[in-house]
Design a protein around this motif. Structure first.
Motif, PDB file in Angstrom:
ATOM      1  N   LEU A  25       0.830  -1.208   0.000  1.00  0.00           N
ATOM      2  CA  LEU A  25       0.000   0.000   0.000  1.00  0.00           C
ATOM      3  C   LEU A  25       0.865   1.259   0.000  1.00  0.00           C
ATOM      4  N   PHE A  26       1.891   1.275   0.840  1.00  0.00           N
ATOM      5  CA  PHE A  26       2.771   2.443   0.878  1.00  0.00           C
ATOM      6  C   PHE A  26       3.566   2.579  -0.417  1.00  0.00           C
ATOM      7  N   SER A  27       3.970   1.454  -0.995  1.00  0.00           N
ATOM      8  CA  SER A  27       4.678   1.505  -2.263  1.00  0.00           C
ATOM      9  C   SER A  27       3.775   2.062  -3.359  1.00  0.00           C
ATOM     10  N   ALA A  28       2.532   1.577  -3.391  1.00  0.00           N
ATOM     11  CA  ALA A  28       1.589   2.068  -4.396  1.00  0.00           C
ATOM     12  C   ALA A  28       1.343   3.562  -4.225  1.00  0.00           C
ATOM     13  N   TYR A  29       1.228   3.996  -2.981  1.00  0.00           N
ATOM     14  CA  TYR A  29       0.987   5.419  -2.740  1.00  0.00           C
ATOM     15  C   TYR A  29       2.190   6.260  -3.163  1.00  0.00           C
ATOM     16  N   ALA A  30       3.406   5.726  -2.947  1.00  0.00           N
ATOM     17  CA  ALA A  30       4.607   6.448  -3.381  1.00  0.00           C
ATOM     18  C   ALA A  30       4.613   6.628  -4.889  1.00  0.00           C
TER      19      ALA A  30
ATOM     20  N   ALA B 208      10.441   7.566   2.102  1.00  0.00           N
ATOM     21  CA  ALA B 208      10.595   7.338   3.536  1.00  0.00           C
ATOM     22  C   ALA B 208       9.414   7.935   4.287  1.00  0.00           C
ATOM     23  N   TYR B 209       8.963   7.241   5.308  1.00  0.00           N
ATOM     24  CA  TYR B 209       7.903   7.718   6.185  1.00  0.00           C
ATOM     25  C   TYR B 209       8.408   7.586   7.614  1.00  0.00           C
ATOM     26  N   ILE B 210       8.230   8.659   8.389  1.00  0.00           N
ATOM     27  CA  ILE B 210       8.740   8.760   9.767  1.00  0.00           C
ATOM     28  C   ILE B 210      10.172   8.229   9.855  1.00  0.00           C
ATOM     29  N   GLY B 211      10.971   8.568   8.849  1.00  0.00           N
ATOM     30  CA  GLY B 211      12.382   8.217   8.868  1.00  0.00           C
ATOM     31  C   GLY B 211      12.714   6.809   8.429  1.00  0.00           C
ATOM     32  N   ILE B 212      11.710   6.022   8.068  1.00  0.00           N
ATOM     33  CA  ILE B 212      11.947   4.640   7.667  1.00  0.00           C
ATOM     34  C   ILE B 212      11.776   4.521   6.154  1.00  0.00           C
ATOM     35  N   GLY B 213      12.876   4.215   5.482  1.00  0.00           N
ATOM     36  CA  GLY B 213      12.853   3.998   4.050  1.00  0.00           C
ATOM     37  C   GLY B 213      13.129   2.542   3.731  1.00  0.00           C
TER      38      GLY B 213
END
Length: 227
Positions: free
Chosen positions: A139-144, A157-162
């Motif tokens: 989901l996060f990949s698709a949103y990126a 990266a989200y909240i520092g996590i890539g």
């Protein structure tokens, strides 16, 4: 609210920043200088995928061969090497092609799918938890990718996590799981690890929905009223 979202999702001026980005970029530049001239970016992408296959096999094999756990860190390190150097190497040579980008993204997605699914058949995570983590990752990949297409902003990266930080978590989790006693609890109807993963996934989805709403408002405001 704006202060919280800036902290949670990062400074808009630093969309691609993660905790280790600066150190990682310096290391990548040094490795590129040492890369053999005959190595092609697509070969590095394939090497990264091969590292993921070895890590996935080691995760599954850990059921009957506990020593396989020591194969996982170097295999994921190879995965990082191949998929972190492929595109920078192409750019440094001045001939980055669309095929290089396609090979990179396909191998990246395949790598995460392979390792996360293997975790579900390993002694370190239930299939239910592995599936939840995989869905969140996709989901996060698709949103990126959607953001890149609509706003031309590549946020990795989200909240520092890539991706690199995520690989480190995948690399270290088997050892953390053993310390936490996860393998011994996987036979429970609802082990504590499932409860923890589901709770974190709920918070993650709430954050993604909030970000989707905020970005939609920004896109609408930027596009202006229809004439």
């Amino acid at each position: 609210m704006s202060g919280f979202t800036s902290w949670f999702f990062g400074d808009p001026a630093q969309r691609t920043q993660s905790f280790l980005r600066a150190q990682e970029q310096r290391l990548i530049q040094r490795l590129i200088l040492r890369a053999p001239d005959h190595i092609e970016p697509a070969q590095l992408s394939g090497l990264g995928a091969l590292g993921a296959i070895v890590a996935a096999a080691a995760l599954i094999a850990a059921h009957s061969w506990p020593a396989a756990i020591w194969i996982i860190p170097p295999a994921i390190a190879v995965n990082w090497y191949g998929l972190s150097l492929d595109l920078p190497l192409a750019r440094s040579r001045g001939h980055e092609a669309a095929a290089d980008g396609m090979a990179h993204h396909l191998c990246e997605i395949f790598s995460q799918l392979a390792v996360l699914l293997a975790y579900g058949f390993s002694p370190f995570l239930t299939l239910r938890s592995a599936t939840i983590v995989l869905v969140c990752y996709l989901l996060f990949s698709a949103y990126a990718y959607i953001r890149a297409a609509t706003r031309h902003v590549e946020q990795m990266a989200y909240i520092g996590i890539g991706v690199t930080e995520f690989r480190i978590l995948l690399m270290l989790w088997p050892f953390a799981a053993i310390l936490l006693g996860v393998p011994e609890s996987l036979g429970d109807r609802l082990p504590a690890i499932d409860v923890a993963i589901m709770s974190l996934a709920g918070l993650t989805m709430a954050g993604l929905i909030a970000k989707l709403f905020l970005d939609s408002r920004k896109i609408t405001a930027a596009s202006g009223p229809e004439e």
